[in-house]
Design an enzyme around this catalytic site. Sequence first.
Site, PDB file in Angstrom:
ATOM      1  N   ARG A 292       0.823  -1.204   0.000  1.00 19.79           N
ATOM      2  CA  ARG A 292       0.000   0.000   0.000  1.00 19.79           C
ATOM      3  C   ARG A 292       0.868   1.270   0.000  1.00 19.79           C
ATOM      4  O   ARG A 292       0.526   2.261  -0.596  1.00 19.79           O
ATOM      5  CB  ARG A 292      -0.880  -0.027   1.262  1.00 19.79           C
ATOM      6  CG  ARG A 292      -2.003   0.984   1.315  1.00 19.79           C
ATOM      7  CD  ARG A 292      -2.706   0.990   2.683  1.00 19.79           C
ATOM      8  NE  ARG A 292      -2.777  -0.302   3.318  1.00 19.79           N
ATOM      9  CZ  ARG A 292      -3.805  -1.148   3.222  1.00 19.79           C
ATOM     10  NH1 ARG A 292      -4.854  -0.830   2.514  1.00 19.79           N
ATOM     11  NH2 ARG A 292      -3.775  -2.308   3.854  1.00 19.79           N
ATOM     12  N   TYR A 293       1.973   1.215   0.732  1.00 15.87           N
ATOM     13  CA  TYR A 293       2.883   2.365   0.843  1.00 15.87           C
ATOM     14  C   TYR A 293       4.194   1.993   0.153  1.00 15.87           C
ATOM     15  O   TYR A 293       4.596   0.827   0.166  1.00 15.87           O
ATOM     16  CB  TYR A 293       3.166   2.676   2.317  1.00 15.87           C
ATOM     17  CG  TYR A 293       1.932   2.860   3.177  1.00 15.87           C
ATOM     18  CD1 TYR A 293       1.238   4.065   3.183  1.00 15.87           C
ATOM     19  CD2 TYR A 293       1.470   1.827   3.988  1.00 15.87           C
ATOM     20  CE1 TYR A 293       0.111   4.236   3.983  1.00 15.87           C
ATOM     21  CE2 TYR A 293       0.350   1.992   4.791  1.00 15.87           C
ATOM     22  CZ  TYR A 293      -0.324   3.191   4.795  1.00 15.87           C
ATOM     23  OH  TYR A 293      -1.430   3.352   5.578  1.00 15.87           O
TER      24      TYR A 293
ATOM     25  N   ARG B 218       7.179  -0.123   2.286  1.00 15.07           N
ATOM     26  CA  ARG B 218       6.919  -1.296   3.126  1.00 15.07           C
ATOM     27  C   ARG B 218       5.834  -2.178   2.525  1.00 15.07           C
ATOM     28  O   ARG B 218       4.953  -1.679   1.826  1.00 15.07           O
ATOM     29  CB  ARG B 218       6.553  -0.899   4.553  1.00 15.07           C
ATOM     30  CG  ARG B 218       5.397   0.085   4.668  1.00 15.07           C
ATOM     31  CD  ARG B 218       5.576   0.915   5.938  1.00 15.07           C
ATOM     32  NE  ARG B 218       4.484   1.811   6.224  1.00 15.07           N
ATOM     33  CZ  ARG B 218       4.370   3.050   5.743  1.00 15.07           C
ATOM     34  NH1 ARG B 218       5.258   3.524   4.877  1.00 15.07           N
ATOM     35  NH2 ARG B 218       3.355   3.815   6.083  1.00 15.07           N
TER      36      ARG B 218
ATOM     37  N   CYS C 270      -5.475 -17.366  13.609  1.00 14.53           N
ATOM     38  CA  CYS C 270      -5.084 -16.584  14.789  1.00 14.53           C
ATOM     39  C   CYS C 270      -5.236 -17.453  16.026  1.00 14.53           C
ATOM     40  O   CYS C 270      -5.984 -18.435  16.020  1.00 14.53           O
ATOM     41  CB  CYS C 270      -5.995 -15.372  14.952  1.00 14.53           C
ATOM     42  SG  CYS C 270      -5.935 -14.245  13.561  1.00 14.53           S
TER      43      CYS C 270
ATOM     44  N   CYS D 247     -10.750 -11.951  17.503  1.00 15.48           N
ATOM     45  CA  CYS D 247     -11.294 -10.747  18.127  1.00 15.48           C
ATOM     46  C   CYS D 247     -12.628 -10.442  17.452  1.00 15.48           C
ATOM     47  O   CYS D 247     -12.713 -10.478  16.213  1.00 15.48           O
ATOM     48  CB  CYS D 247     -10.309  -9.594  17.946  1.00 15.48           C
ATOM     49  SG  CYS D 247      -8.622 -10.067  18.389  1.00 15.48           S
TER      50      CYS D 247
ATOM     51  N   CYS E 246     -12.554  -7.798  14.617  1.00 21.32           N
ATOM     52  CA  CYS E 246     -11.427  -7.896  13.678  1.00 21.32           C
ATOM     53  C   CYS E 246     -11.735  -7.255  12.321  1.00 21.32           C
ATOM     54  O   CYS E 246     -12.770  -7.510  11.713  1.00 21.32           O
ATOM     55  CB  CYS E 246     -11.074  -9.359  13.462  1.00 21.32           C
ATOM     56  SG  CYS E 246      -9.768  -9.562  12.249  1.00 21.32           S
TER      57      CYS E 246
ATOM     58  N   ARG F 295     -10.147  -7.904   9.687  1.00 26.92           N
ATOM     59  CA  ARG F 295      -9.973  -8.915   8.621  1.00 26.92           C
ATOM     60  C   ARG F 295     -10.858 -10.120   8.906  1.00 26.92           C
ATOM     61  O   ARG F 295     -10.526 -11.244   8.531  1.00 26.92           O
ATOM     62  CB  ARG F 295      -8.499  -9.344   8.525  1.00 26.92           C
ATOM     63  CG  ARG F 295      -7.584  -8.244   8.066  1.00 26.92           C
ATOM     64  CD  ARG F 295      -6.266  -8.778   7.490  1.00 26.92           C
ATOM     65  NE  ARG F 295      -5.441  -7.668   7.029  1.00 26.92           N
ATOM     66  CZ  ARG F 295      -4.298  -7.292   7.590  1.00 26.92           C
ATOM     67  NH1 ARG F 295      -3.801  -7.964   8.619  1.00 26.92           N
ATOM     68  NH2 ARG F 295      -3.624  -6.268   7.124  1.00 26.92           N
TER      69      ARG F 295
ATOM     70  N   ASP G 209     -12.408  -0.264  12.782  1.00 28.35           N
ATOM     71  CA  ASP G 209     -12.769  -0.289  11.362  1.00 28.35           C
ATOM     72  C   ASP G 209     -14.211  -0.745  11.154  1.00 28.35           C
ATOM     73  O   ASP G 209     -14.805  -1.374  12.015  1.00 28.35           O
ATOM     74  CB  ASP G 209     -11.809  -1.233  10.614  1.00 28.35           C
ATOM     75  CG  ASP G 209     -10.397  -0.689  10.616  1.00 28.35           C
ATOM     76  OD1 ASP G 209     -10.214   0.461  10.204  1.00 28.35           O
ATOM     77  OD2 ASP G 209      -9.489  -1.407  11.071  1.00 28.35           O
TER      78      ASP G 209
ATOM     79  N   ASP H  43      -7.860   4.000   9.509  1.00 34.62           N
ATOM     80  CA  ASP H  43      -7.595   3.458   8.174  1.00 34.62           C
ATOM     81  C   ASP H  43      -8.765   3.886   7.307  1.00 34.62           C
ATOM     82  O   ASP H  43      -9.911   3.472   7.537  1.00 34.62           O
ATOM     83  CB  ASP H  43      -7.509   1.923   8.240  1.00 34.62           C
ATOM     84  CG  ASP H  43      -6.076   1.458   8.239  1.00 34.62           C
ATOM     85  OD1 ASP H  43      -5.393   1.665   7.235  1.00 34.62           O
ATOM     86  OD2 ASP H  43      -5.646   0.904   9.267  1.00 34.62           O
TER      87      ASP H  43
ATOM     88  N   LYS I 204      -3.629   4.940   6.283  1.00 31.69           N
ATOM     89  CA  LYS I 204      -3.884   5.392   7.657  1.00 31.69           C
ATOM     90  C   LYS I 204      -3.650   6.889   7.757  1.00 31.69           C
ATOM     91  O   LYS I 204      -2.661   7.379   7.222  1.00 31.69           O
ATOM     92  CB  LYS I 204      -2.816   4.732   8.519  1.00 31.69           C
ATOM     93  CG  LYS I 204      -3.312   3.900   9.648  1.00 31.69           C
ATOM     94  CD  LYS I 204      -2.138   3.305  10.397  1.00 31.69           C
ATOM     95  CE  LYS I 204      -2.250   1.821  10.471  1.00 31.69           C
ATOM     96  NZ  LYS I 204      -2.089   1.130   9.235  1.00 31.69           N
TER      97      LYS I 204
HETATM   98  S1  SF4 Z   1      -7.513  -8.554  15.178  1.00 32.87           S
HETATM   99 FE1  SF4 Z   1      -8.047 -10.126  13.644  1.00 32.87          FE
HETATM  100  S2  SF4 Z   1      -6.109 -10.708  12.718  1.00 32.87           S
HETATM  101 FE2  SF4 Z   1      -5.620  -9.690  14.676  1.00 32.87          FE
HETATM  102  S3  SF4 Z   1      -5.529 -11.352  16.210  1.00 32.87           S
HETATM  103 FE3  SF4 Z   1      -7.599 -10.518  16.274  1.00 32.87          FE
HETATM  104  S4  SF4 Z   1      -8.735 -11.887  14.857  1.00 32.87           S
HETATM  105 FE4  SF4 Z   1      -6.559 -12.170  14.386  1.00 32.87          FE
END
Ligand code: SF4
Length: 354
Positions: free
Chosen positions: A90-91, A94, A103, A107, A110, A112, A273, A310, A317
Amino acid sequence: MTRQTLRNAAQLCDRNLIAPAERAAVEQVAARYAVALPSALAALIDPSDASDPIARQFVPDAAELEQQPHELNDPIGDDAHSPLEGIVHRYPDRVLLKLTHVCAVYCRFCFRREMVGPDKPNALSATALAAALDYIRAHGQVWEVILTGGDPLVLSARRLRAVMKALGEIEHVKVVRIHTRVPIADPARITPDLVRALKLKGKPTYVAVHVNHARELSPQARAACAALADAGMPLLAQTVLLSGVNDSEEALGELMRTLVECRIKPYYLHHADMAHGTAHLRTDIASGQDLMRALRGRLSGLCQPSYVLDIPGGHGKSPIGPNYFVRTGSNGSERVVIEDYNGQRHAYPPPALD
Ligand code: SF4
């Protein structure tokens, strides 16, 4: 402590983390989004507290079934900047290298969440990883590689050692950064062998640990972070601002101080997000700015993260304040005013004294 991970509504119900009446809705959530709650985090939850900040982050909630019209599959626009599998560029200086979609914990907010989980492709194939490394080799402007996912630290020390070695051998890659929740979610994975695997000769490995509440820094999590810091890896923290978790001056201030005490520099405070089914955990930007104002001046400069958003659509960001720099005046008489941490404004340069 046994290292059992809770992965479904029945197990969460058996551990009193959801009520029997919630089980059917949680089954629906689990059919839509991945669920994993490792024992190290489950042990931190007080089941008698309906607003426990650890449970709110990791125990599935029926509210996740509600979608808002502006919520997105890919809120930060990874796909728009992915030239090949496993790479997000994206940048200019990096790239993200996504080694796995798995994972240690999922979360509930999340960004993603549509891409992570055990039912997604588990890891980059050897061929895809080789192509991703070739991409980095061919792009001399790539100064930093960020291992992310999923969570790269769910991989074995053997696999990580091989990836780190390949990155270490690329002359123009000067820094490797690892984004992870593992030191918090499953600290027992941070073994001496894994720590050794992350170290590079002559180049720094930064570890950005995702932490949202001071209580996540259990004695075991602190020991895991200390093992990384003692091995010479600078530690950063990424925190997501979450309603009912850390959106108070007390909770956020305590988190930032605890991080610094653990040798972890607060780096970003992310505005949550617009991922599907996460509206109940999002705050508004004005309250985030008020919280940042409350931290400024009252907590050490070491405890100040940058509050960032973001921009949906993959535009990157941006810091979102608050802003302490104000321009006033008109008709060519522009003046600059700086606001202090008490909200008082001061002309700059100051007026000349008689
Ligand atoms: S935020 Fe998403 S990618 Fe990061 S640890 Fe939690 S579930 Fe996994």
